[in-house]
Design an enzyme around this catalytic site. Structure first.
Site, PDB file in Angstrom:
ATOM      1  N   ALA A   1       0.842  -1.191   0.000  1.00 18.01           N
ATOM      2  CA  ALA A   1       0.000   0.000   0.000  1.00 18.01           C
ATOM      3  C   ALA A   1       0.873   1.234   0.000  1.00 18.01           C
ATOM      4  CB  ALA A   1      -0.897   0.011   1.237  1.00 18.01           C
TER       5      ALA A   1
ATOM      6  N   GLU B   1      -0.256   3.072   6.760  1.00 18.13           N
ATOM      7  CA  GLU B   1      -0.355   4.141   5.759  1.00 18.13           C
ATOM      8  C   GLU B   1      -0.990   5.387   6.372  1.00 18.13           C
ATOM      9  OE1 GLU B   1       1.503   3.443   3.474  1.00 18.13           O
ATOM     10  OE2 GLU B   1       1.450   1.254   3.560  1.00 18.13           O
TER      11      GLU B   1
HETATM   12  N1  BES Z   1       5.712   3.901   1.392  1.00 14.89           N
HETATM   13  C1  BES Z   1       5.453   2.510   1.337  1.00 14.89           C
HETATM   14  C2  BES Z   1       5.047   2.038  -0.027  1.00 14.89           C
HETATM   15  C3  BES Z   1       6.188   1.870  -0.977  1.00 14.89           C
HETATM   16  C4  BES Z   1       7.043   0.835  -0.817  1.00 14.89           C
HETATM   17  C5  BES Z   1       6.396   2.703  -2.027  1.00 14.89           C
HETATM   18  C6  BES Z   1       8.087   0.668  -1.718  1.00 14.89           C
HETATM   19  C7  BES Z   1       7.429   2.545  -2.901  1.00 14.89           C
HETATM   20  C8  BES Z   1       8.280   1.510  -2.760  1.00 14.89           C
HETATM   21  C9  BES Z   1       4.342   2.129   2.295  1.00 14.89           C
HETATM   22  O1  BES Z   1       4.156   2.976   3.359  1.00 14.89           O
HETATM   23  C10 BES Z   1       4.735   0.815   2.883  1.00 14.89           C
HETATM   24  O2  BES Z   1       5.661   0.782   3.633  1.00 14.89           O
HETATM   25  N2  BES Z   1       4.042  -0.253   2.521  1.00 14.89           N
HETATM   26  C11 BES Z   1       4.366  -1.577   2.925  1.00 14.89           C
HETATM   27  C12 BES Z   1       3.376  -2.123   3.890  1.00 14.89           C
HETATM   28  C13 BES Z   1       3.609  -1.643   5.284  1.00 14.89           C
HETATM   29  C14 BES Z   1       2.510  -2.055   6.201  1.00 14.89           C
HETATM   30  C15 BES Z   1       4.919  -2.114   5.852  1.00 14.89           C
HETATM   31  C16 BES Z   1       4.369  -2.420   1.666  1.00 14.89           C
HETATM   32  O3  BES Z   1       3.861  -1.941   0.660  1.00 14.89           O
HETATM   33  O4  BES Z   1       4.885  -3.509   1.717  1.00 14.89           O
HETATM   34 ZN    ZN Z   2       5.497   2.795   4.915  1.00 13.77          ZN
END
Ligand code: BES
Ligand code: ZN
Length: 900
Positions: free
Chosen positions: A271, A307
């Site tokens: 996400a 998020e």
């Molecule tokens: N900012 C990230 C999404 C992201 C990840 C964008 C990699 C670009 C590259 C988001 O906040 C995030 O960390 N998402 C995780 C899930 C979270 C609950 C650890 C994910 O997408 O795995």
């Molecule tokens: Zn994150």
């Protein structure tokens, strides 16, 4: 690293030390989109000014896969040139006055298979801009320290794209000629471009209005495809809980009138926290009791929280550069972990969550920290930033934040957060700024006293090992505990300085009773846990008034991300398992016992023993299983053997087949040895009443599911059809997906003759539920290997009509489940697993480098493998590396993997 090459020249290594402030600021951006899948037109009007803090220089805007049509400066044509992926403007107006820059480009969303920038998923437009995807939408200063105010106008065909969303507030909408319509959005907050988002398509929303503590009203929306409305309640509840929690625990309110979550089936990650318009993988939004498991429900809660919490930690205060990624990700993971724990009513459920988080850290991050991709929480260099969204940045980063909380206390941590926002709201800052705020808000704390040394957690890679040695002296009634730390070299870091390690400690006497702790020259006896803060390579603590040799319970709650080495006797571990007041160490004692038995059986020469477990271990497990006071969820964790990959990490030379065989033998012995206890456990926990994904019900279902698997495993060798029959019945009758999937899994995992029929039925029942079909694929690709049967099954799954490599969830459900989560099936003596891996990496890299690079990491630890696996793995990696037109993403991974 200098050997890295790309088709169009040498690959650039980006270094943290090279950071320079931008030469220009972008104050406002007006974007207009004419959305068309084949050719979308993007008009980008920016107001810029020179950054007078740096020397005058050309403006260099990033752009990728764009067709450039027009560039105007203050309304007039101007000269520009292209250098690589940059648009360079050298003759800009001199002086400090702001000027207007207008850029008109087009792009092709339906050809965007990378899912970065603007793309189409199931007929709906989505964007993904973090980390460097905005440059695939328009030319821009695509870096997080350039924060601008955005106004966005979306125009599209009204029938095909009735819903038009972007960040902030909807200020205008209306119809246009030719069946088109428009919507204009204004984001009231400045933001870096990686937080930009738009969505356009046929969507419906679950809506909820909430009133915050200060009386402000907010509209919360969860957008999904029309058929999915019945799966949005849990996501909405999770969002409401997140808003309430952040305000209650940290005083951080929702700063937007409208907060939207949109789900898409095609998403590289889990996400994304775009300001006011979070975009989610459907996997982390859609759930109802018929289609989602307890794990899905828990994941949704934590990802929605994660998020949402970025809205402050990441969005209001963002990263100066991508080396600071853990500033937002480590902190936000810590916050989502705390959120999930705070939602638990019982202390035992909090402990279960902590154990689960530590399990992820130890099975995924510790190997990363010991392998070729090891890097500090704040890296010093990278080739492709996408490769640095790692478990080190996330999970170890969260542990570093957690240690800060341990050092300053819970209230002190909240004060530190307050100061952090007071100082830096609206800025793009560094990990140093965060740590400084924490320390400054707590001037009397160990963190403030030790700050420069503490920050080695940010700069030094590798997992510290902490060795503990206790000596009891009956004559002086004293007990001396010596703790010694070391950290092995990592790539580019041959020698390490000692870390600051908070060690939460307790002592138990021979009866398992907690002793008061009294240091030799210091203080009053204190009952319970005390935290000692290590700073030296070796330190000793002498406790007095100790009548008999105590058992130390060290690193309670896993107070630091280290490998703890203690030579416990079996009896001591059995004592800790039975009596420790710290639930984490209680679980840990059980894991240590199991690990010891596994390692003995693995290291023994000759055939795999068919009974690796001893009577004491079985009795201890029976006692836990039958314990009248322990939680079912906790029991399930204790009775789960350490994973094959965790066992592998404890060995210098890894024979994956032997590990698999030993662990399977242990499981079978547990199944038979505790047969009657499993029957009891199943009967006592199988009925939950109405489904609710709360910790209590989740725990009962998990333990019942484990019992069923054990009973089917036992039935496999004694041929008794009763339990497989019951599992099949359960599979058919289950009232929720957790019970149904557990029953299916029990049949598949134990290789029952009923399994193929159950799998077929399951597929027919859920053929239109993509997320359930993902589970169906993953279960088969991850099944325990029996004489090499998994790989042929996986190859069959790839040609199944429902398989689609372009959909990341589907690709992960088959390929990652096999290559990354099924060591017994993947590491084959005939190397066929590695051949399969190299084919898939190359195939995926042709259209989605980000997903390909994640798969490329499945062989990270090849150097530890025994022959013939080691040579075969190296050959497979070399085969990938030899491909001339690899993406930077995959090339960085395989190059580092092959480096000495
Ligand atoms: N900012 C990230 C999404 C992201 C990840 C964008 C990699 C670009 C590259 C988001 O906040 C995030 O960390 N998402 C995780 C899930 C979270 C609950 C650890 C994910 O997408 O795995
Ligand atoms: Zn994150």
């Amino acid at each position: 690293m200098s050997l890295l090459r790309e088709a169009n020249g040498p690959t650039t290594v980006i270094r943290r030390e090279d950071y320079a402030a931008p030469a220009y600021w972008i104050d406002t951006v007006e974007l207009s989109f004419d959305l068309d899948p084949a050719k979308t037109r993007v008009l980008n009007k920016m107001r810029l000014r020179r950054n007078t803090d740096v020397a005058a220089q050309a403006l260099r805007l990033d752009g990728e896969e764009l067709n450039l049509a027009r560039v105007l400066v203050n309304g007039a044509g101007c000269s520009f040139k292209m250098e690589g992926h940059q648009l360079v403007l050298e003759n800009l107006p001199e002086g400090d006055a702001p000027f207007d820059l207008e850029i008109f480009t087009t792009c092709e969303p339906d050809k965007n298979t990378q899912l970065m920038g603007l793309y189409v998923s199931q007929g709906t437009f989505f964007t993904q801009c973090e980390a460097e995807g905005f440059r695939r939408i328009t030319y821009f200063l695509d870096r997080p320290d350039v924060m601008a105010s955005y106004t966005v106008t979306l125009r599209a065909d009204k029938k095909r794209y009735p819903v038009l969303l972007s960040n902030g507030n909807l200020v205008e909408e209306g119809v246009l000629p030719d069946g088109r319509h428009f919507a204009k959005w204004v984001d009231p907050h400045k933001k870096p471009c990686y937080l930009f988002a738009l969505v356009a398509g046929q969507l419906v929303a679950r809506e909820q209005r909430i009133v915050a503590r200060n009386g402000n009203e907010h509209l919360l929306q969860v957008y999904v495809r029309p058929g999915d409305m019945d799966k949005t309640e849990h996501a909405m509840n999770s969002l409401i809980a997140s808003v309430v929690w952040d305000e209650a625990r940290f005083g951080l309110p929702l700063d937007l009138e409208r907060f939207m979550i949109v789900a898409t089936a095609d998403f590289n990650m889990g996400a994304m926290e775009n300001k006011g318009l979070n975009i989610f993988n459907t996997k982390y939004v859609l759930a109802n009791s018929a289609t989602a498991t307890d794990t899905d429900f828990a994941n949704i809660e934590s990802v929605v929280g994660h998020e949402y919490f970025h809205n402050w930690t990441g969005n209001r205060i963002t990263c100066r550069d991508w080396f600071q990624l853990s500033l937002k990700e480590g902190l936000t993971v810590f916050r989502d972990q705390e959120f999930s724990m705070d939602l638990c009513a019982e202390a035992s459920a909090r402990a279960v969550k902590r154990i689960e988080d530590v399990r992820v850290l130890r099975t995924a991050q510790f190997p990363e920290d010991a392998g070729p991709m090891a890097h500090p929480v704040r890296p010093d260099s990278y080739v492709e930033i996408n490769n640095f969204y790692t478990v080190t940045i996330y999970e170890k980063g969260a542990e570093v934040v957690r240690m800060m909380q341990t050092l300053v206390g819970r209230a002190g941590f909240a004060a530190g957060m307050k100061l952090y926002f007071a100082r830096h709201d609206g800025q793009a800052v560094t990990c140093d700024d965060f740590a400084q705020a924490m320390a400054d808000a707590n001037p009397q704390s160990d963190l403030a006293r030790l700050l420069p040394q503490f920050k080695r957690w940010y700069s030094q890679a590798g997992t510290p090992h902490l060795h503990a040695e206790g000596v009891f002296d009956a004559a002086t009634r004293s007990y001396t505990l010596t703790l010694t730390q070391r950290c092995d070299p990592s790539p580019a870091q041959p020698a390490k300085q000692p870390f600051v390690i908070p060690v939460a400690l307790g002592l138990l006497d021979a009866n398992g009773t907690e002793l008061p702790l009294q240091l030799a020259h210091w203080g009053q006896p204190e009952a319970g846990t005390r935290t000692f803060v290590l700073t030296e390579a070796s330190e000793s603590f002498t406790f007095v008034n100790v009548d008999s040799e105590p058992v130390p319970s060290i690193l309670r709650g896993f107070s630091a991300p280290v490998v703890l080495e203690v030579d416990y006797t079996d009896a001591q571990l059995l004592g800790l398992l039975a009596f420790d007041t710290d639930a984490f160490n209680r679980w840990e004692a059980g894991q240590r016992l199991a690990l010891r038995l596994a390692l003995n059986a693995i290291r023994t020469q000759g055939p795999v023993p068919n009974a690796p477990l001893d009577a004491a271990y079985l009795a201890a497990m029976r006692a836990v299983l039958r314990h009248p006071a322990l939680d079912a969820a906790f029991k399930e964790l204790v009775l789960t053997l350490p994973s094959e990959s965790y066992i592998a990490e404890q060995l210098d030379v890894v024979d994956p087949q032997r590990i698999h065989a030993v662990r399977e033998a242990m499981r079978e012995q547990l199944a038979h040895g505790l047969h009657d206890d499993w029957v009891w456990a199943y009967e006592a926990h199988k009925d939950n009443g109405a489904y609710s994904p709360d910790p209590l019900g989740t725990g009962r279902r998990a333990l019942a599911g484990m019992a069923l698997t054990m009973l089917c495993l036992a039935a496999r060798s004694n041929g008794n059809p009763v339990w497989p029959g019951k599992a099949y019945q359960r599979f058919k009758d289950a009232g929720n997906m957790t019970d149904r999937f557990n029953a299916l899994s029990a049949l598949v995992v134990s290789g029952q003759p009923l399994a193929p029929d159950a799998l077929n039925r399951f597929h027919s029942m859920f053929r239109s539920e993509a997320l359930v079909i993902d589970k169906w694929f993953a279960l088969q690709a991850g099944a325990p290997d029996r004489s090499g049967n998994v790989l042929p099954a996986v190859r069959q799954l790839l040609v199944h009509p429902d398989f689609n490599l372009r959909n990341p969830n589907r690709a992960r459900s088959v390929i990652f489940s096999y290559c990354s989560a099924n060591p017994g099936g993947f590491h084959r003596a005939d190397a066929a697993g590695y051949v399969f891996w190299s084919e898939r990496v190359i195939e995926l890299d042709g259209f989605n480098p980000q997903v390909a690079a994640r798969l490329a990491r499945a062989l990270d630890r090849w150097k530890k493998l025994a022959e013939p696996y080691r040579s075969a793995a190296r050959e497979a990696i070399a085969r990938v590396a030899a491909k001339p037109d690899l993406s930077n993403d995959v090339r960085e991974v395989v190059t580092r993997s092959l480096a000495d």
